[in-house]
Motif scaffolding. Structure first.
Motif, short mmCIF file in Angstrom:
data_model
loop_
_atom_site.label_atom_id
_atom_site.label_comp_id
_atom_site.label_asym_id
_atom_site.label_seq_id
_atom_site.Cartn_x
_atom_site.Cartn_y
_atom_site.Cartn_z
N ASP A 62 0.80 -1.22 0.00
CA ASP A 62 0.00 0.00 0.00
C ASP A 62 0.83 1.27 0.00
OD1 ASP A 62 -1.80 -1.83 2.38
OD2 ASP A 62 -2.49 -1.49 0.32
N ASP A 63 2.14 1.16 0.28
CA ASP A 63 3.00 2.35 0.29
C ASP A 63 2.93 3.12 -1.03
OD1 ASP A 63 3.81 1.31 2.73
OD2 ASP A 63 5.75 0.61 1.99
N VAL A 64 2.65 2.41 -2.12
CA VAL A 64 2.67 3.06 -3.43
C VAL A 64 1.59 4.14 -3.54
CG1 VAL A 64 3.67 1.03 -4.53
CG2 VAL A 64 1.18 1.34 -4.56
N GLY A 104 0.59 0.72 8.71
CA GLY A 104 0.12 -0.48 9.38
C GLY A 104 1.04 -1.67 9.14
N ASP A 105 0.87 -2.69 9.97
CA ASP A 105 1.65 -3.91 9.80
C ASP A 105 1.21 -4.66 8.53
OD1 ASP A 105 3.02 -3.46 12.18
OD2 ASP A 105 1.51 -4.51 13.38
N LYS A 106 2.03 -5.58 8.09
CA LYS A 106 1.72 -6.36 6.91
C LYS A 106 0.44 -7.17 7.11
CE LYS A 106 6.65 -7.01 6.04
NZ LYS A 106 7.75 -7.99 6.04
N PHE A 107 -0.41 -7.19 6.10
CA PHE A 107 -1.63 -7.98 6.12
C PHE A 107 -1.54 -9.11 5.09
CE2 PHE A 107 -5.93 -8.65 4.28
CZ PHE A 107 -6.49 -9.29 5.37
N THR A 117 6.60 -9.36 -8.99
CA THR A 117 5.69 -9.52 -7.86
C THR A 117 4.42 -8.69 -8.06
OG1 THR A 117 6.78 -7.70 -6.70
CG2 THR A 117 7.59 -9.92 -6.26
N ARG A 118 3.49 -8.88 -7.14
CA ARG A 118 2.34 -8.00 -7.01
C ARG A 118 2.46 -7.22 -5.71
NH1 ARG A 118 -1.35 -9.90 -3.23
NH2 ARG A 118 -1.11 -12.09 -2.63
N CYS A 119 1.69 -6.17 -5.58
CA CYS A 119 1.68 -5.41 -4.34
C CYS A 119 1.01 -6.23 -3.24
CB CYS A 119 0.92 -4.09 -4.50
SG CYS A 119 1.75 -2.85 -5.48
N GLY A 120 1.66 -6.31 -2.10
CA GLY A 120 1.01 -6.84 -0.92
C GLY A 120 0.11 -5.77 -0.32
N SER A 121 -0.29 -5.96 0.91
CA SER A 121 -1.12 -4.95 1.57
C SER A 121 -0.82 -4.92 3.06
CB SER A 121 -2.61 -5.21 1.33
OG SER A 121 -3.00 -6.44 1.91
N ARG A 122 -1.24 -3.83 3.70
CA ARG A 122 -1.03 -3.62 5.12
C ARG A 122 -2.38 -3.51 5.83
NH1 ARG A 122 4.27 -2.02 6.19
NH2 ARG A 122 5.46 -1.19 4.42
N HIS A 123 -2.36 -3.75 7.14
CA HIS A 123 -3.49 -3.38 7.96
C HIS A 123 -3.64 -1.86 7.93
CE1 HIS A 123 -4.35 -7.30 9.77
NE2 HIS A 123 -3.04 -7.49 9.83
#
Length: 253
Positions: free
Chosen positions: A99-101, A203-206, A174-180
């Motif tokens: 989500d940083d992007v 947020g932490d990694k989700f 890769t694909r983008c991960g996401s965060r809480h």
């Protein structure tokens, strides 16, 4: 190759200076970057006030109070003539994963380059030490683009582990991960008793599954995630049309 190089950490930041030195060994490089740290500025564009530039003794151009998007817009349309062949943003101090992007000025600078019709890379280091590693990898990717152009029309968001080059295991797409969701706000008071607020950390990694950028970097791989400017959720269009009809607000008025 003519490269417009920008960032969001500021024109004197170590990441952009290390990368500029490496790129100048094989390319013509013009640095156009903010005069100060503008991290988290996303795609902000300055419209209500004029922008001034300052040319540094080494030829780099600082945009005073400018955003990364301002810098690329000015660089492509006014400050680098003839126009660049590609826009590179970075090396950012710290990662731009998941989500940083959304918030990243580093990614936004590359996105503006793509919006203006140019290939674009955003490069971030998962730390603050091995900028030279990220510079070598960026140069390899750019030389590869010279040999074999990539015609996806997408931005390449590159995240490099903060390791010596010999410890990098390879590259993963890769694909983008996401965060809480981020939920921390820090409140203080000034000497007059007025509240001051600081935005807290992300947020932490989700979602950090095996095919995400989070996982690749954690395992010692360079993560390359293709990003696009078009944010349309095509798969949801029919869902929204159906909902509008059921809600009684769809169709012709």
């Amino acid at each position: 190759m003519r490269i417009l190089l920008s960032n969001d950490d500021g024109v004197t930041a170590p990441g952009i200076q290390v990368l500029a030195a490496a790129l100048r060994e094989f390319a013509e490089v013009q640095v156009v970057a903010p005069d100060r740290n503008r991290s988290g500025s996303s795609n902000a564009l300055t419209l209500e006030s004029p922008l001034r530039t300052l040319t540094m003794p080494n030829g780099d151009i600082a945009v005073q109070q400018g955003t990364p998007t301002d810098c690329v817009y000015l660089g492509v349309n006014a400050l680098m003539q003839p126009a660049p062949d590609i826009v590179v943003s970075g090396i950012n101090a710290g990662p731009n994963l998941g989500d940083d992007v959304i918030y990243s000025g580093t990614v936004a600078a590359a996105m503006e380059g793509r919006h203006l019709g140019l290939p674009a890379l955003a490069v971030s280091l998962n730390g603050h030490q091995h900028y030279a590693t990220a510079a070598v990898i960026t140069c390899r990717i750019l030389r590869a683009l010279q040999r074999e152009p990539l015609r996806t029309g997408k931005i390449l968001n590159i995240n490099v582990p903060d390791l010596p080059l010999e410890q990098i295991k390879g590259i993963r797409v890769t694909r983008c991960g996401s965060r809480h969701p981020a939920d921390k706000v820090f409140c203080q008071q000034d000497p007059r008793g007025q509240n001051l607020y600081w935005i807290g950390p992300p947020g932490d990694k989700f979602d950090a599954g095996p095919d995400t950028d989070f996982a690749a970097v954690e395992q010692g791989y360079v993560a390359i995630t293709p990003l696009q400017v078009d944010l349309t959720a095509y798969a949801a269009q029919d869902v929204v049309k159906t909902w509008l009809t059921k809600a009684g607000v769809g169709g012709e008025w």
